[in-house]
Write a protein that holds these residues in place. Structure first.
Motif, PDB file in Angstrom:
ATOM      1  N   LEU A   5       2.282  -1.592   4.635  1.00  0.00           N
ATOM      2  CA  LEU A   5       3.821  -2.164   4.875  1.00  0.00           C
ATOM      3  C   LEU A   5       4.746  -0.708   4.399  1.00  0.00           C
ATOM      4  CD1 LEU A   5       3.451  -5.861   3.830  1.00  0.00           C
ATOM      5  CD2 LEU A   5       3.210  -4.680   6.224  1.00  0.00           C
ATOM      6  N   ASN A   6       4.405   0.441   4.288  1.00  0.00           N
ATOM      7  CA  ASN A   6       5.304   1.383   3.620  1.00  0.00           C
ATOM      8  C   ASN A   6       6.124   0.933   2.500  1.00  0.00           C
ATOM      9  OD1 ASN A   6       5.960   4.013   4.134  1.00  0.00           O
ATOM     10  ND2 ASN A   6       7.985   3.600   5.050  1.00  0.00           N
ATOM     11  N   ARG A   7       5.620   0.440   1.844  1.00  0.00           N
ATOM     12  CA  ARG A   7       6.141  -0.194   0.234  1.00  0.00           C
ATOM     13  C   ARG A   7       5.402   0.351  -0.891  1.00  0.00           C
ATOM     14  NH1 ARG A   7       6.840  -6.532   1.945  1.00  0.00           N
ATOM     15  NH2 ARG A   7       8.523  -6.320   3.606  1.00  0.00           N
TER      16      ARG A   7
ATOM     17  N   LEU B 215      11.350  14.680   6.487  1.00  0.00           N
ATOM     18  CA  LEU B 215      12.680  14.325   6.620  1.00  0.00           C
ATOM     19  C   LEU B 215      12.901  13.341   5.253  1.00  0.00           C
ATOM     20  CD1 LEU B 215      13.405  13.563  10.450  1.00  0.00           C
ATOM     21  CD2 LEU B 215      13.687  15.815   9.112  1.00  0.00           C
ATOM     22  N   LEU B 216      12.328  13.400   4.455  1.00  0.00           N
ATOM     23  CA  LEU B 216      12.567  12.369   3.098  1.00  0.00           C
ATOM     24  C   LEU B 216      13.716  12.492   2.418  1.00  0.00           C
ATOM     25  CD1 LEU B 216       8.857  12.198   1.990  1.00  0.00           C
ATOM     26  CD2 LEU B 216       9.907  10.692   3.577  1.00  0.00           C
ATOM     27  N   PHE B 217      14.153  13.781   2.170  1.00  0.00           N
ATOM     28  CA  PHE B 217      15.463  13.966   1.466  1.00  0.00           C
ATOM     29  C   PHE B 217      16.630  13.641   2.387  1.00  0.00           C
ATOM     30  CE2 PHE B 217      13.315  16.998  -1.606  1.00  0.00           C
ATOM     31  CZ  PHE B 217      13.928  16.492  -2.653  1.00  0.00           C
TER      32      PHE B 217
ATOM     33  N   LYS C 265       2.974  14.344  13.456  1.00  0.00           N
ATOM     34  CA  LYS C 265       2.558  12.997  13.240  1.00  0.00           C
ATOM     35  C   LYS C 265       2.361  12.394  11.446  1.00  0.00           C
ATOM     36  CE  LYS C 265       0.167  12.581  17.817  1.00  0.00           C
ATOM     37  NZ  LYS C 265      -1.065  12.318  18.254  1.00  0.00           N
ATOM     38  N   VAL C 266       1.888  13.442  11.082  1.00  0.00           N
ATOM     39  CA  VAL C 266       1.659  13.061   9.650  1.00  0.00           C
ATOM     40  C   VAL C 266       2.699  13.188   8.761  1.00  0.00           C
ATOM     41  CG1 VAL C 266       0.053  13.772   7.367  1.00  0.00           C
ATOM     42  CG2 VAL C 266      -0.879  14.020   9.840  1.00  0.00           C
ATOM     43  N   VAL C 267       3.530  14.485   8.793  1.00  0.00           N
ATOM     44  CA  VAL C 267       4.718  14.494   7.868  1.00  0.00           C
ATOM     45  C   VAL C 267       5.871  13.881   8.487  1.00  0.00           C
ATOM     46  CG1 VAL C 267       3.898  16.874   7.241  1.00  0.00           C
ATOM     47  CG2 VAL C 267       5.336  16.613   8.960  1.00  0.00           C
ATOM     48  N   GLY C 268       5.750  13.352   9.650  1.00  0.00           N
ATOM     49  CA  GLY C 268       6.929  12.540  10.089  1.00  0.00           C
ATOM     50  C   GLY C 268       6.930  11.000   9.532  1.00  0.00           C
ATOM     51  N   ALA C 269       6.305  10.732   8.338  1.00  0.00           N
ATOM     52  CA  ALA C 269       6.354   9.534   7.549  1.00  0.00           C
ATOM     53  C   ALA C 269       7.738   9.253   6.984  1.00  0.00           C
ATOM     54  CB  ALA C 269       5.495   9.508   6.448  1.00  0.00           C
ATOM     55  N   ARG C 270       8.227   7.972   7.147  1.00  0.00           N
ATOM     56  CA  ARG C 270       9.458   7.668   6.792  1.00  0.00           C
ATOM     57  C   ARG C 270       9.481   7.234   5.455  1.00  0.00           C
ATOM     58  NH1 ARG C 270      12.771   6.990  11.274  1.00  0.00           N
ATOM     59  NH2 ARG C 270      11.688   7.031  13.178  1.00  0.00           N
ATOM     60  N   LEU C 271      10.763   7.257   4.950  1.00  0.00           N
ATOM     61  CA  LEU C 271      10.915   6.839   3.573  1.00  0.00           C
ATOM     62  C   LEU C 271      10.724   5.347   3.236  1.00  0.00           C
ATOM     63  CD1 LEU C 271      12.351   8.424   1.113  1.00  0.00           C
ATOM     64  CD2 LEU C 271      14.303   7.053   1.566  1.00  0.00           C
ATOM     65  N   PRO C 272       9.712   5.042   2.230  1.00  0.00           N
ATOM     66  CA  PRO C 272       9.570   3.834   1.656  1.00  0.00           C
ATOM     67  C   PRO C 272      10.844   2.844   1.557  1.00  0.00           C
ATOM     68  CG  PRO C 272       8.357   5.453   0.236  1.00  0.00           C
ATOM     69  CD  PRO C 272       9.453   6.061   1.128  1.00  0.00           C
ATOM     70  N   ASP C 273      10.379   1.473   1.942  1.00  0.00           N
ATOM     71  CA  ASP C 273      11.534   0.689   1.669  1.00  0.00           C
ATOM     72  C   ASP C 273      11.685   0.419   0.437  1.00  0.00           C
ATOM     73  OD1 ASP C 273      11.567   0.124   4.622  1.00  0.00           O
ATOM     74  OD2 ASP C 273       9.967  -1.386   4.333  1.00  0.00           O
TER      75      ASP C 273
END
Length: 396
Positions: free
Chosen positions: A32-34, A156-158, A118-126
């Motif tokens: 769940l990206n947590r 794009l995490l920062f 696709k891999v490094v496009g992960a979004r910042l966790p909730d």
């Protein structure tokens, strides 16, 4: 560490961060990206990234890549493969090698970059995470100089962390419709100190080449400037990459600067050359390298530290200080200092001996975030949140 905590808690010193691939690797998330201690890394390391980026290729492309991996041997990873592929793209023309000609290798490079995206496009966790804690530290102090983040990562995490905190930052681009790279502002210090600087040394997803210029904001699908290698010296006429590397050198040549390296392996020849030259030229600047592994495994960082006494390496089992290696040995301390020491010394988990923890990006970010705490106490209720902090009140 007491001196470092004091430096981090104040806003007077010029501080920079050098952040490598180990940063997102240290953040574990569930489906769940947590944040979850039992989850997977937000973005995998180089080996796993290489495997995933090559998994979606055609049979002919896979044959060509396998031949290149054989030729590269132990050095074969996603970055060395891309470098070789792009050289062949330029050199071959209509001549075929391993079933592909120049155009074939061009398509192979694009296919790999799409998979990387696709891999490094992960979004910042909730919710809170190490990135948001680091940005909270950056944004939580009135500073005389901006914090400058130099990163080799193309995620794009920062950017998401700064925007989530509504904290202003400048990444070298200006504009709204098609933000363009502005090397003049990158070279100067015209923006106020509350604007952090974010320098993407290896390019980024979302960057694209349009009409001979590098623009930003083209979405996570824009991957053509991921690890550009030869592009940074050719197609873009040395922009923006030369400007960003020059910014790193300028930062280190400024008197009384401190660069904190985290998640960085020191195996990037271009960056290490800049560090080596700048540290030799300016003995008043310092680099603290926080390394995850033992000194025996962190040979690249230690080798540079032996030559440059203003580079200090902190590894899990020892350190190189003033060019001299040594192993960690704990001394006697007061009860209050034991609580502080728990923020940088302990076990990484079950089966691990106690060691220096700040080589782990998650511990490093928490250490920075707690720098202004007036006291630290270990919470008996849960292992998941080992430290509680008391912070001074904000005085308007």
């Amino acid at each position: 560490m007491s001196d470092l905590r004091q430096i981090l808690s104040q806003g007077r010193k010029r501080i920079g961060l050098l952040v490598g691939a180990g940063a997102p690797l240290a953040i574990k998330v569930n489906a769940l990206n947590r944040i979850s201690d039992t989850g997977n890394s937000l973005i995998p390391g180089v080996e796993e990234l290489t495997r995933e980026a090559l998994s979606g290729l055609t049979e002919l492309q896979t044959t060509a890549v396998n031949a290149l991996k054989l030729d590269l041997g132990a050095h074969a990873n996603i970055e060395t493969l891309l470098s070789r592929i792009r050289l062949l793209e330029q050199a071959l023309g209509n001549t075929a090698l391993n079933g592909l000609n120049g155009l074939g290798y061009a398509e192979l490079g694009k296919a790999i970059c799409r998979e990387i995206g696709k891999v490094v496009g992960a979004r910042l966790p909730d919710g809170p995470c190490s990135y948001t804690e680091l940005v909270a530290w950056i944004n939580g102090t009135l500073r005389s100089n901006p914090v400058e983040i130099f990163t080799t990562n193309y995620d794009l995490l920062f950017e998401e962390s700064f925007e989530r905190a509504r904290a202003p930052y400048f990444d070298g681009f200006s504009g709204g419709s098609a933000p363009f790279f502005d090397p003049v502002t990158v070279a100067g210090d015209d923006l106020p100190p509350r604007w952090s600087r974010l320098w993407k040394l290896h390019g980024s997803i979302g960057w694209a080449l349009e009409s001979g210029a590098v623009v930003r904001g083209r979405g996570r699908e824009a991957t053509q400037l991921v690890y550009p290698d030869h592009l940074k010296y050719d197609l873009t006429q040395k922009q923006p990459y030369s400007a960003l590397f020059e910014r790193l050198k300028t930062f280190l040549l400024t008197p009384d600067t401190l660069l904190l390296a985290t998640g960085f392996s020191f195996r990037d020849a271009h960056i290490c050359a800049v560090l080596d030259e700048a540290l030799a030229m300016n003995s008043n600047s310092a680099v603290f390298a926080f390394q995850y592994q033992s000194m025996e495994q962190e040979t690249a960082a230690c080798r540079l530290a032996y030559d440059r006494p203003n580079l200090t390496v902190y590894a899990a089992d020892g350190a190189v200080v003033n060019g001299i290696p040594g192993m960690w040995r704990l001394g006697d301390s007061s009860k209050s200092w034991e609580d502080v020491r728990a923020s940088f010394w302990g076990s990484k988990g079950a089966g691990h001996a106690d060691g220096f923890l700040l080589g782990d990006f998650a511990h490093f970010a928490r250490f920075c975030a707690l720098a202004q705490a007036t006291s630290l106490t270990r919470s008996p209720e849960t292992f998941e949140e080992p430290l509680e902090a008391t912070v001074p009140p904000v005085v308007p």
